[in-house]
Design a protein around this motif. Structure first.
Motif, mmCIF file in Angstrom:
data_model
loop_
_atom_site.group_PDB
_atom_site.id
_atom_site.type_symbol
_atom_site.label_atom_id
_atom_site.label_comp_id
_atom_site.label_asym_id
_atom_site.label_seq_id
_atom_site.Cartn_x
_atom_site.Cartn_y
_atom_site.Cartn_z
ATOM 1 N N ASP A 53 -3.023 38.912 19.248
ATOM 2 C CA ASP A 53 -2.899 39.025 20.704
ATOM 3 C C ASP A 53 -1.431 39.085 21.120
ATOM 4 O OD1 ASP A 53 -5.651 38.910 20.957
ATOM 5 O OD2 ASP A 53 -5.694 36.804 21.554
ATOM 6 N N ILE A 54 -0.606 38.244 20.524
ATOM 7 C CA ILE A 54 0.823 38.216 20.839
ATOM 8 C C ILE A 54 1.473 39.538 20.437
ATOM 9 C CG2 ILE A 54 3.025 37.115 20.262
ATOM 10 C CD1 ILE A 54 1.370 34.475 19.929
ATOM 11 N N ASN A 55 1.159 40.043 19.263
ATOM 12 C CA ASN A 55 1.744 41.297 18.778
ATOM 13 C C ASN A 55 1.363 42.480 19.653
ATOM 14 O OD1 ASN A 55 2.834 39.821 16.676
ATOM 15 N ND2 ASN A 55 1.333 40.501 15.175
ATOM 16 N N ALA A 56 0.181 42.442 20.268
ATOM 17 C CA ALA A 56 -0.295 43.537 21.112
ATOM 18 C C ALA A 56 0.064 43.316 22.583
ATOM 19 C CB ALA A 56 -1.804 43.696 20.952
ATOM 20 N N ASP A 57 0.875 42.292 22.867
ATOM 21 C CA ASP A 57 1.267 41.950 24.239
ATOM 22 C C ASP A 57 0.073 41.618 25.123
ATOM 23 O OD1 ASP A 57 4.007 42.215 23.753
ATOM 24 O OD2 ASP A 57 3.946 44.372 24.164
ATOM 25 N N VAL A 58 -0.961 41.026 24.528
ATOM 26 C CA VAL A 58 -2.127 40.585 25.270
ATOM 27 C C VAL A 58 -1.979 39.113 25.632
ATOM 28 C CG1 VAL A 58 -4.639 40.282 25.149
ATOM 29 C CG2 VAL A 58 -3.582 42.293 24.148
ATOM 30 N N ALA A 59 -1.220 38.367 24.851
ATOM 31 C CA ALA A 59 -1.011 36.942 25.085
ATOM 32 C C ALA A 59 0.447 36.602 24.816
ATOM 33 C CB ALA A 59 -1.920 36.118 24.174
ATOM 34 N N LEU A 60 0.832 35.449 25.313
ATOM 35 C CA LEU A 60 2.192 34.957 25.094
ATOM 36 C C LEU A 60 2.170 33.829 24.083
ATOM 37 C CD1 LEU A 60 3.363 34.818 28.809
ATOM 38 C CD2 LEU A 60 3.923 36.550 27.099
ATOM 39 N N PRO A 61 3.240 33.660 23.328
ATOM 40 C CA PRO A 61 3.298 32.533 22.398
ATOM 41 C C PRO A 61 3.272 31.222 23.176
ATOM 42 C CG PRO A 61 5.248 33.955 22.168
ATOM 43 C CD PRO A 61 4.429 34.496 23.281
ATOM 44 N N SER A 62 2.785 30.198 22.563
ATOM 45 C CA SER A 62 2.725 28.879 23.180
ATOM 46 C C SER A 62 4.137 28.331 23.348
ATOM 47 C CB SER A 62 1.902 27.935 22.311
ATOM 48 O OG SER A 62 1.947 26.634 22.845
ATOM 49 N N ASP A 63 4.367 27.675 24.474
ATOM 50 C CA ASP A 63 5.678 27.056 24.673
ATOM 51 C C ASP A 63 5.641 25.564 24.342
ATOM 52 O OD1 ASP A 63 4.162 26.217 26.795
ATOM 53 O OD2 ASP A 63 5.640 26.698 28.340
ATOM 54 N N ARG A 64 4.528 25.111 23.802
ATOM 55 C CA ARG A 64 4.403 23.706 23.399
ATOM 56 C C ARG A 64 5.170 23.471 22.120
ATOM 57 N NH1 ARG A 64 -1.890 22.668 23.406
ATOM 58 N NH2 ARG A 64 -2.317 24.442 24.723
#
Length: 80
Positions: free
Chosen positions: A64-75
């Motif tokens: 998801d992150i690689n496809a710009d569908v989600a953002l990495p967690s900032d935790r």
């Protein structure tokens, strides 16, 4: 036992031939159509089948992150 009237109506109004005729044979590619995420996961599945024909491939958070569908967690972890 009498047949349900909805069954008869559904049989009389069957659109199966119309629906199946909308996509010419051999053109539907469910594993690689639908955008970057589906294409990437479909490609991973194709490569995985070489080694494990019975295996499955699912989209992960990193996909998801690689496809710009989600953002990495900032935790941050408890050590961070």
């Amino acid at each position: 036992m009498a047949e349900n009237p909805r069954t008869t109506t559904a049989r009389d109004n069957d659109d199966k031939d119309v629906i199946e005729g909308m996509i010419p044979g051999g053109e539907a590619q469910t594993g690689t159509s639908g955008g970057a995420l589906a294409r990437d996961v479909g490609s991973q599945a194709d490569l995985k089948q070489v080694d494990d024909p019975e295996g499955t491939t699912r989209a992960t958070k990193q996909d998801d992150i690689n496809a710009d569908v989600a953002l990495p967690s900032d935790r941050r972890g408890s050590n961070g």
